[in-house]
Design an enzyme around this catalytic site. Structure first.
Site, PDB file in Angstrom:
ATOM      1  N   TYR A   1      12.214  24.578 -86.575  1.00 12.48           N
ATOM      2  CA  TYR A   1      13.282  24.993 -85.649  1.00 12.48           C
ATOM      3  C   TYR A   1      13.164  26.484 -85.351  1.00 12.48           C
ATOM      4  O   TYR A   1      13.278  26.909 -84.196  1.00 12.48           O
ATOM      5  CB  TYR A   1      14.641  24.674 -86.271  1.00 12.48           C
ATOM      6  CG  TYR A   1      15.811  24.976 -85.365  1.00 12.48           C
ATOM      7  CD1 TYR A   1      16.181  24.089 -84.358  1.00 12.48           C
ATOM      8  CD2 TYR A   1      16.558  26.137 -85.522  1.00 12.48           C
ATOM      9  CE1 TYR A   1      17.260  24.357 -83.531  1.00 12.48           C
ATOM     10  CE2 TYR A   1      17.639  26.420 -84.700  1.00 12.48           C
ATOM     11  CZ  TYR A   1      17.989  25.517 -83.707  1.00 12.48           C
ATOM     12  OH  TYR A   1      19.054  25.796 -82.884  1.00 12.48           O
TER      13      TYR A   1
ATOM     14  N   SER B   1      18.745  30.358 -80.708  1.00 15.04           N
ATOM     15  CA  SER B   1      19.420  30.466 -81.997  1.00 15.04           C
ATOM     16  C   SER B   1      19.070  31.798 -82.649  1.00 15.04           C
ATOM     17  O   SER B   1      17.987  32.341 -82.426  1.00 15.04           O
ATOM     18  CB  SER B   1      18.971  29.320 -82.908  1.00 15.04           C
ATOM     19  OG  SER B   1      19.391  29.539 -84.237  1.00 15.04           O
TER      20      SER B   1
END
Length: 313
Positions: free
Chosen positions: A222, A166
């Site tokens: 995350y 990501s």
């Protein structure tokens, strides 16, 4: 005649993972679509078959369960004898959206920046338990899956590992200079040190010292999990020079994980991982792809890249 290629895709029953499976199959790759839930996985394979892609098969996989990983590896070994492509797509987000409507109306994850962290407490919650699970899944479980398939990948003529990462995992988003320096110093970084950094983060996360010690304040676990995965990708590329190992940020894609927000479809998001999985033998390794473009790991260059990317240059 070109040798048949085989791929394993984790988290392949929906979203980007399903689209990766579909696009690989369209390119003549025989796909082993995996998911935790058997019925959903079988339904996904049926959907591919009904669209004319009958080469995909389902195999159950919970990447957090070592016995499940071992079962899949044994299946690939006995049924195929090698693996050409491993795409690590399965992941957790480590958070809870408390008000989905307000989250969507506010711009989804585009509003989730550290400068606004104090304004988001009624929209997003990041419990420690979910953060810990996020790191176990996105980093440790993905690492276990990769290591379990290395022997089978080494039997391929063109082995590829693609870690779906990501933009949140880029060091651009971190404020801890020691952490940044260590993860950028890939020549001296070790897996043991990545583990220590993760434990350092979790310790600070548990006692509320994220801001004090320079960690991300939003989507914290995350971001750390994907930064660790990016670093691990580079270590693996250096360690296994006969395997192309890369990480790919698919873009901000409309999926369940993004609560159906974002400018890109799953089909668009899958293009990057599929392209990297099908790189020629002289392709790059240990590289970060922003969708289908190679992006820099260094922070100042990445900031310029992101600016140019969103301005459409």
């Amino acid at each position: 005649m070109e040798e048949q290629r085989y791929a394993v895709v984790t988290g392949g029953n929906k979203g980007i993972g399903f689209e990766i499976c579909r696009q690989l199959a369209t390119n003549g790759v025989k796909v082993i679509l995996t998911s935790r839930n058997q019925s959903r996985g079988e339904e996904a394979v049926k959907k591919l078959s009904e669209s004319g892609l009958s080469d995909a098969v389902f195999h159950q996989l919970d990447i957090n369960d070592p016995s499940s990983i071992a079962c899949l590896a044994k299946f690939v070994q006995t049924q195929i004898g090698k693996l050409d492509i491993l795409i690590n797509n399965a992941a957790e987000d480590g958070l809870v959206i408390l008000d989905v409507k307000e989250f969507r109306d506010g711009g989804g994850f585009l509003q989730v920046v550290d400068e606004k962290a104090h304004l988001l407490s009624n929209i997003i919650e990041e419990p420690y338990e979910l953060g810990e699970k996020c790191l176990k899944t996105n980093y440790y479980a993905t690492k276990k899956v990769t290591e379990s398939f290395i022997p089978l990948l080494k039997l391929s003529k063109s082995p590829r590992v693609v870690n779906v990462t990501s933009g949140y995992g880029h060091l651009y988003w971190f404020h801890n200079e020691k952490f940044i320096e260590e993860l950028q110093d890939i020549d001296n970084l070790t897996e043991e040190r990545i583990d220590e950094i993760i434990q350092w983060f979790l310790s600070d996360f548990k006692v509320g010292k994220l801001k004090e010690n320079g960690w991300p304040l939003t989507v914290s676990a995350y971001k750390v999990s994907k930064a660790a995965l990016n670093a691990y990708t580079r270590l693996m590329a250096r360690k296994h020079q006969n395997i192309l190992v890369n990480c790919v940020h698919p873009g901000y894609v409309i999926t369940d994980m993004t609560y159906q927000t974002g400018p890109l479809t799953a089909e668009e998001g899958a293009k990057g991982p599929v392209m990297v999985a099908l790189l020629p033998d002289n392709g790059p390794s240990g590289v970060y792809f922003h969708q289908t473009k190679i992006a820099p790991f260094s922070i100042p260059e990445f900031a310029s890249f992101v600016k140019a990317f969103y301005e459409g240059k």
